[in-house]
Design an enzyme around this catalytic site. Structure first.
Site, PDB file in Angstrom:
ATOM      1  N   GLY A  46      11.122   3.890   2.087  1.00  0.00           N
ATOM      2  CA  GLY A  46      10.027   3.123   2.649  1.00  0.00           C
ATOM      3  C   GLY A  46       9.519   3.769   3.925  1.00  0.00           C
ATOM      4  O   GLY A  46      10.212   4.567   4.553  1.00  0.00           O
ATOM      5  N   GLN A  51       5.482   3.885  11.999  1.00  0.00           N
ATOM      6  CA  GLN A  51       6.233   5.139  11.972  1.00  0.00           C
ATOM      7  C   GLN A  51       5.321   6.363  11.946  1.00  0.00           C
ATOM      8  O   GLN A  51       5.788   7.472  12.186  1.00  0.00           O
ATOM      9  CB  GLN A  51       7.176   5.173  10.771  1.00  0.00           C
ATOM     10  N   CYS A  94      16.940   5.840   8.372  1.00  0.00           N
ATOM     11  CA  CYS A  94      15.541   5.645   8.743  1.00  0.00           C
ATOM     12  C   CYS A  94      14.893   6.998   8.967  1.00  0.00           C
ATOM     13  O   CYS A  94      15.478   7.874   9.617  1.00  0.00           O
ATOM     14  CB  CYS A  94      15.471   4.795  10.011  1.00  0.00           C
ATOM     15  N   LEU A  95      13.685   7.156   8.459  1.00  0.00           N
ATOM     16  CA  LEU A  95      12.964   8.411   8.643  1.00  0.00           C
ATOM     17  C   LEU A  95      12.636   8.669  10.110  1.00  0.00           C
ATOM     18  O   LEU A  95      12.416   9.812  10.506  1.00  0.00           O
ATOM     19  CB  LEU A  95      11.687   8.411   7.796  1.00  0.00           C
ATOM     20  N   HIS A 136      13.942  -3.809   5.966  1.00  0.00           N
ATOM     21  CA  HIS A 136      13.902  -2.683   6.913  1.00  0.00           C
ATOM     22  C   HIS A 136      12.463  -2.392   7.338  1.00  0.00           C
ATOM     23  O   HIS A 136      12.174  -2.259   8.533  1.00  0.00           O
ATOM     24  CB  HIS A 136      14.539  -1.446   6.250  1.00  0.00           C
ATOM     25  N   GLU A 137      11.563  -2.300   6.368  1.00  0.00           N
ATOM     26  CA  GLU A 137      10.165  -1.968   6.690  1.00  0.00           C
ATOM     27  C   GLU A 137       9.473  -3.115   7.425  1.00  0.00           C
ATOM     28  O   GLU A 137       8.675  -2.877   8.330  1.00  0.00           O
ATOM     29  CB  GLU A 137       9.398  -1.575   5.432  1.00  0.00           C
ATOM     30  N   HIS A 140      10.281  -2.891  11.006  1.00  0.00           N
ATOM     31  CA  HIS A 140       9.431  -1.917  11.710  1.00  0.00           C
ATOM     32  C   HIS A 140       8.138  -2.567  12.195  1.00  0.00           C
ATOM     33  O   HIS A 140       7.651  -2.262  13.284  1.00  0.00           O
ATOM     34  CB  HIS A 140       9.080  -0.725  10.813  1.00  0.00           C
TER      35      HIS A 140
END
Length: 176
Positions: A46, A51, A94-95, A136-137, A140
């Site tokens: 995701g 981000q 996480c990216l 998670h997203e 963010h």
């Protein structure tokens, strides 16, 4: 479509609460396409708009995640509900925090309601990895990182490690 640069922990945009989307136009559709292209290039599960430096309540998810029966690849202005109290704990990354994977507790089941890039209402019911990704997203979009779900000692240990990284010099504990 464009592959966008992914912001790293310490970037202030990752700690801001994103603004709701109110205009469903070509620019929004381009953002969704760019998020999906960037996500595919990063081999992630995701990716949220903050981000990539855009403070809007939009995220892309990998349509091949288990539990994604609709093959939905994005969600706008999500609202989450949890149909039960069941939890899961497992590795999460996480990216925006490359190379860090931590056991993170999340709810096992989620119902997410939001909109498509055309403004059409949509509902996603997910469990396991899909539920983890959606939570998670959505975090963010609220300025929360998965490291914020660690206990105090674990969080301090991670923050100390991240501060040593060249991209982590401004890492702070979330106020959330």
């Amino acid at each position: 479509m464009t592959v966008l640069s992914i912001r790293k922990v310490g970037d202030p945009v990752l700690r801001q609460v994103a603004e709701p989307v109110t205009v469903f136009d070509a620019e929004l559709r381009r953002l969704v396409a760019d998020l999906n292209q960037t996500l595919a290039g990063a081999n992630g599960a995701g990716l949220a708009a903050p981000q990539v430096g855009v403070s809007l309540r939009v995220f892309a998810i990998n349509p091949n995640l288990p539990g994604n029966d609709r093959k939905l690849d994005h969600l706008i202005n999500p609202g989450l509900e949890f149909p039960d109290e069941e939890e899961q704990s497992g590795p999460e990354g996480c990216l925006s925090i490359p190379g860090v994977f931590l056991d993170t507790k999340r709810r096992m089941n989620v119902v997410a309601r939001g909109l498509t890039k055309h403004g059409d209402p949509v509902q996603v019911v997910g469990d396991g990895l899909m539920a983890r990704c959606i939570q998670h997203e959505t975090d963010h979009l609220d300025g929360v990182l998965f490291i914020d779900h660690q206990d105090g000692e674990g969080q301090e240990r991670i923050l100390a490690t991240l501060r040593e990284a060249s991209w982590g010099s401004r890492v702070k504990v979330s106020p959330h």
